[in-house]
Scaffold this motif. Structure first.
Motif, PDB file in Angstrom:
ATOM      1  N   ASN A 294       0.891  -1.020  -0.015  1.00  0.00           N
ATOM      2  CA  ASN A 294       0.157   0.197  -0.212  1.00  0.00           C
ATOM      3  C   ASN A 294       0.794   1.447   0.027  1.00  0.00           C
ATOM      4  O   ASN A 294       0.499   2.396   0.518  1.00  0.00           O
ATOM      5  N   ASP A 295       2.025   1.195  -0.427  1.00  0.00           N
ATOM      6  CA  ASP A 295       2.959   2.270  -0.282  1.00  0.00           C
ATOM      7  C   ASP A 295       3.414   3.039  -1.612  1.00  0.00           C
ATOM      8  O   ASP A 295       4.593   3.697  -1.594  1.00  0.00           O
ATOM      9  N   SER A 296       2.802   2.681  -2.781  1.00  0.00           N
ATOM     10  CA  SER A 296       3.298   3.360  -3.788  1.00  0.00           C
ATOM     11  C   SER A 296       2.537   4.663  -3.911  1.00  0.00           C
ATOM     12  O   SER A 296       1.928   5.246  -3.494  1.00  0.00           O
ATOM     13  N   PRO A 297       3.316   5.616  -4.993  1.00  0.00           N
ATOM     14  CA  PRO A 297       2.947   7.156  -5.215  1.00  0.00           C
ATOM     15  C   PRO A 297       1.453   7.026  -5.783  1.00  0.00           C
ATOM     16  O   PRO A 297       0.525   7.864  -5.290  1.00  0.00           O
ATOM     17  N   ASP A 298       0.922   5.866  -6.474  1.00  0.00           N
ATOM     18  CA  ASP A 298      -0.283   5.878  -6.768  1.00  0.00           C
ATOM     19  C   ASP A 298      -1.366   5.809  -5.492  1.00  0.00           C
ATOM     20  O   ASP A 298      -2.363   6.380  -5.614  1.00  0.00           O
ATOM     21  N   GLU A 299      -0.878   5.038  -4.541  1.00  0.00           N
ATOM     22  CA  GLU A 299      -1.767   4.808  -3.519  1.00  0.00           C
ATOM     23  C   GLU A 299      -1.649   6.028  -2.656  1.00  0.00           C
ATOM     24  O   GLU A 299      -2.862   6.674  -2.097  1.00  0.00           O
ATOM     25  N   ALA A 300      -0.749   7.005  -2.597  1.00  0.00           N
ATOM     26  CA  ALA A 300      -0.646   8.127  -1.933  1.00  0.00           C
ATOM     27  C   ALA A 300      -1.737   9.137  -2.582  1.00  0.00           C
ATOM     28  O   ALA A 300      -2.427   9.903  -1.828  1.00  0.00           O
ATOM     29  N   ARG A 301      -1.792   9.101  -3.884  1.00  0.00           N
ATOM     30  CA  ARG A 301      -2.742  10.119  -4.593  1.00  0.00           C
ATOM     31  C   ARG A 301      -4.009   9.598  -4.348  1.00  0.00           C
ATOM     32  O   ARG A 301      -4.873  10.542  -4.178  1.00  0.00           O
ATOM     33  N   ALA A 302      -4.200   8.219  -4.459  1.00  0.00           N
ATOM     34  CA  ALA A 302      -5.618   7.774  -4.067  1.00  0.00           C
ATOM     35  C   ALA A 302      -6.074   8.080  -2.880  1.00  0.00           C
ATOM     36  O   ALA A 302      -7.272   8.491  -2.465  1.00  0.00           O
ATOM     37  N   LEU A 303      -5.113   8.226  -1.536  1.00  0.00           N
ATOM     38  CA  LEU A 303      -5.301   8.772  -0.445  1.00  0.00           C
ATOM     39  C   LEU A 303      -6.013  10.120  -0.244  1.00  0.00           C
ATOM     40  O   LEU A 303      -6.773  10.375   0.291  1.00  0.00           O
ATOM     41  N   VAL A 304      -4.945  10.926  -1.108  1.00  0.00           N
ATOM     42  CA  VAL A 304      -5.446  12.426  -1.098  1.00  0.00           C
ATOM     43  C   VAL A 304      -6.771  12.640  -1.749  1.00  0.00           C
ATOM     44  O   VAL A 304      -7.752  13.430  -1.232  1.00  0.00           O
ATOM     45  N   LYS A 305      -7.315  11.987  -2.729  1.00  0.00           N
ATOM     46  CA  LYS A 305      -8.419  11.889  -3.418  1.00  0.00           C
ATOM     47  C   LYS A 305      -9.654  11.391  -2.297  1.00  0.00           C
ATOM     48  O   LYS A 305     -10.647  11.966  -2.216  1.00  0.00           O
ATOM     49  N   LEU A 306      -9.394  10.375  -1.690  1.00  0.00           N
ATOM     50  CA  LEU A 306     -10.343   9.486  -0.846  1.00  0.00           C
ATOM     51  C   LEU A 306     -10.722  10.440   0.337  1.00  0.00           C
ATOM     52  O   LEU A 306     -12.064  10.772   0.907  1.00  0.00           O
TER      53      LEU A 306
END
Length: 400
Positions: A295-307
């Motif tokens: 769960n540590d990829s840059p894509d996951e970080a961007r998804a977290l911002v959106k969430l």
């Protein structure tokens, strides 16, 4: 031939003694009622007497009614006949090389919990308390979750964890200017929202200005997402809210936090947005354990911002705490920092928790009771991967 039994010498059945009520687990209104119902104190004096007793127990930290010097001797004797203020047994006390302290506390035979004090976090130091013995949630990355639920803790047993920490820290009376305990976090064993009634009473006692006097702004309740209880938590406790999140999509969160199958992310986020009192001054904390390649990829970080967009929030990034038998690994430090940078750029504070208490298995997700504990020899064999503390030191937060 008939036989007659002579029962004249058979001892009459003796009822078991009624268990003593633990006054440490009663709010002041509850204490007034208990004193009156017991007949120890007449109705007109119960409120005054309850305040006296409450101050002795939670402000002075005494454990014997005989020490209550402003209460009549006869009344003290009657109190001891009906009530108790004794502490549970401390089975084991461990101190980490970083100053973290952990106590194994036996509430009753077979009923044990662990409580952890972490210095230099929050304002001056935080106590991580348990709300259940064991846990039902079975989060796949959490050591505590591998211990089956035994039972809920009572308010007295929750408060006792604070009292024991204060005993060990020399924190009595509670208004000491140099006290070391400023924050309480319900991040120990168990899911607090599955024991909300007792947790709410404990918070009422801990925050009472006649006793321990820890502000509700410095008390944080962490939940894995029991959505129907979120509103009640806010209304009953006015505590700060933390969410054990760890994933940004239902498929992954179903695996990491199985409760998500019952309350998926859309329901959870709606419940958070409606949390009573949520504001920029009372932000929700999202807890996110960093799992290498999970769960540590840059894509996951961007998804977290959106969430979490639009929610007054901060994100605590938690380097995974190793424990024997786990298949997970902690994310590389560079990956954690890159993840944090994306969150920071989006305007969200995202502190990376400082490793605390790893050498005594006192970190987030590592608590278990004695029957399940890993001994020190096994602890020394653990990976040196980074692990989490319980709070970051963001002074702007009343708790974390």
């Amino acid at each position: 031939m008939s036989v007659t039994l002579d029962l004249s010498r058979v001892a009459p059945a003796v009822d078991a003694p009624k268990p003593l009520i633990n006054l440490s687990g009663l709010t002041r209104p509850q204490m007034v009622a208990a004193l009156t119902e017991s007949g120890v104190v007449e109705h007109g004096k119960a409120k005054m007497r309850a305040t006296q007793i409450f101050r002795w127990v939670h402000h002075r930290g005494i454990t014997d009614f005989a020490q209550m010097s402003d209460v009549a001797k006869e009344t003290r004797a009657r109190l001891a006949e009906h009530f108790t203020i004794a502490r549970p047994e401390v089975v084991e006390r461990q101190v980490s090389k970083d100053g973290t302290r952990k106590w194994l506390i036996r509430m009753a035979p077979g009923i044990e919990v662990e409580t952890v004090y972490i210095p230099s976090v929050g304002r001056v130091g935080a106590l991580c308390v348990s709300s259940q013995v064991g846990c039902t949630l079975n989060c796949s990355f959490c050591h505590t979750g591998t211990q089956a639920l035994v039972r809920n803790l009572t308010a007295a047993e929750i408060v006792a964890q604070v009292q024991i920490a204060k005993d060990d820290l020399g924190e009595w009376p509670s208004d000491k200017e140099d006290r070391l305990l400023s924050n309480i976090v319900f991040m120990g064993m168990g899911e607090p929202l599955y024991n909300l009634g007792q947790v709410a009473d404990a918070i009422e006692i801990i925050s009472d200005n006649e006793g321990i006097t820890i502000s509700r702004r410095r008390i944080t309740v962490s939940t894995s997402g029991v959505v129907p209880q979120l509103e009640a938590l806010g209304e009953k406790t006015q505590a700060m809210l933390a969410i054990s999140l760890h994933a940004t999509n239902d498929a992954l969160r179903d695996e990491l936090v199985p409760l998500n199958k019952k309350y998926p992310l859309d329901q959870l986020m709606a419940g958070i947005r409606a949390y009573p009192g949520l504001s920029n001054a009372r932000r929700v904390t999202f807890e996110y354990v960093m799992l290498k390649g999970v769960n540590d990829s840059p894509d996951e970080a961007r998804a977290l911002v959106k969430l979490i967009k639009g929610i007054p929030a901060k994100v605590n990034l938690i380097p995974f705490n190793p424990w024997p038998g786990t298949d997970y690994q902690c994310s590389d430090w560079a990956a954690i920092e890159a993840f944090a940078a994306i969150l920071n750029k989006a305007g969200y504070s995202s502190p990376i928790r400082t490793p605390r208490g790893r050498d005594i298995l006192a970190a987030c997700g590592q608590l278990k009771s004695e029957s399940e504990k890993v001994r020190a020899s096994a602890m020394r064999k653990l990976s040196m991967a980074a692990m989490a503390g319980v709070l970051d030191d963001d002074e702007d937060e009343a708790a974390a």
